[in-house]
Motif scaffolding. Structure first.
Motif, mmCIF file in Angstrom:
data_model
loop_
_atom_site.group_PDB
_atom_site.id
_atom_site.type_symbol
_atom_site.label_atom_id
_atom_site.label_comp_id
_atom_site.label_asym_id
_atom_site.label_seq_id
_atom_site.Cartn_x
_atom_site.Cartn_y
_atom_site.Cartn_z
ATOM 1 N N ARG A 108 0.537 -1.101 0.111
ATOM 2 C CA ARG A 108 0.333 -0.137 0.142
ATOM 3 C C ARG A 108 0.811 1.169 0.549
ATOM 4 O O ARG A 108 0.719 2.247 -0.878
ATOM 5 N N LEU A 111 2.573 1.720 -3.162
ATOM 6 C CA LEU A 111 1.533 2.475 -3.783
ATOM 7 C C LEU A 111 1.417 3.671 -3.845
ATOM 8 O O LEU A 111 1.313 4.288 -5.178
ATOM 9 N N ALA A 112 1.331 3.893 -2.906
ATOM 10 C CA ALA A 112 1.307 5.515 -2.420
ATOM 11 C C ALA A 112 2.364 6.225 -3.142
ATOM 12 O O ALA A 112 2.182 7.241 -3.400
ATOM 13 N N LYS A 118 -0.076 3.471 -9.265
ATOM 14 C CA LYS A 118 -1.542 2.903 -8.493
ATOM 15 C C LYS A 118 -2.847 3.016 -9.060
ATOM 16 O O LYS A 118 -3.779 2.587 -9.120
ATOM 17 N N THR A 119 -2.423 3.820 -10.965
ATOM 18 C CA THR A 119 -3.631 3.806 -11.373
ATOM 19 C C THR A 119 -3.630 3.175 -12.060
ATOM 20 O O THR A 119 -5.489 2.426 -11.869
ATOM 21 N N TRP A 121 -3.511 -0.465 -10.538
ATOM 22 C CA TRP A 121 -3.886 -1.482 -10.016
ATOM 23 C C TRP A 121 -4.850 -0.924 -9.616
ATOM 24 O O TRP A 121 -6.092 -1.893 -9.460
ATOM 25 N N ASP A 122 -5.482 0.135 -9.301
ATOM 26 C CA ASP A 122 -6.890 0.376 -9.412
ATOM 27 C C ASP A 122 -7.558 -0.251 -10.266
ATOM 28 O O ASP A 122 -8.900 -0.162 -10.111
ATOM 29 N N ARG A 129 -5.648 -8.534 -8.709
ATOM 30 C CA ARG A 129 -4.289 -7.710 -7.595
ATOM 31 C C ARG A 129 -4.394 -8.996 -6.638
ATOM 32 O O ARG A 129 -3.089 -9.169 -6.068
ATOM 33 N N CYS A 153 5.706 -2.390 -8.674
ATOM 34 C CA CYS A 153 5.519 -1.249 -8.653
ATOM 35 C C CYS A 153 5.786 -0.224 -10.382
ATOM 36 O O CYS A 153 5.369 0.299 -11.294
#
Length: 184
Positions: A108, A111-112, A118-119, A121-122, A129, A153
């Protein structure tokens, strides 16, 4: 053409107490090969149905032999009124929607720190995932996990949506997939 609902898989299995930890309050069972063969994948699959007449939803784990096993938590054991050593009847189907996997804190945080990763991942599915998480966390050494998170990442940031070359069933790798050792 309309998609048919998945067929209900029915079977009986013996509940086992894990050998470790000795204080475990959960049990597990191994699906019969014929029941497992009716599922859509040899890897993790979330199912819903009844466990000894108690409704449940859970993710079956691959056993590395082409079948699956199920960890049964204390709440479900109590709801069903069963204990290790009992033979239980199950009826299940693949879940209509796959649940979101629990994202480990280190992933987490990574990704932040990587907005492009993160884009992606979402935007990927819960199953994708879950595969990424399993690949990243399956290394035996802490440094392997750190390296895999960084690699993931980078790959996610470049738009890659699936963890490559990862044996989700455990059948073709030396992974540690499989049920725990039974105490009985």
């Amino acid at each position: 053409m309309a998609k048919l609902p998945p067929a209900t898989v029915r079977f009986k299995a013996v509940l086992h107490r894990p050998a470790q930890p000795k204080t475990a309050t959960w049990a597990f069972l191994i699906l019969p090969e014929a029941a497992s063969a009716k599922l859509p994948t040899r890897s993790q699959v979330t199912v819903e149905g009844t466990f000894a007449s108690a409704p449940f939803q859970a993710t079956l784990e691959p056993d590395g032999q082409g079948s699956h096993w199920l960890k049964v938590d204390k709440a479900l054991l109590e709801a069903a009124g069963v204990q290790p050593g009992d033979t239980v009847t199950l009826q299940l189907v693949p879940a209509a929607q796959q649940p979101e996997p629990k994202v480990p804190p280190d992933l987490r945080d990574a990704l932040a720190a990587h907005p492009a990763a993160k884009t992606t991942w979402d935007d990927i599915t819960p199953v994708a995932r879950r595969d990424w998480i399993q690949w990243m966390t399956s290394g035996k050494k802490a440094e392997t996990r750190v390296k895999r998170i960084a690699t993931a990442c980078d790959q996610l940031a470049s738009g890659k949506r699936r963890a490559c070359c990862f044996d989700r069933s455990g059948m073709y790798s030396r992974g540690n997939l499989g049920p725990p050792e039974a105490a009985d």
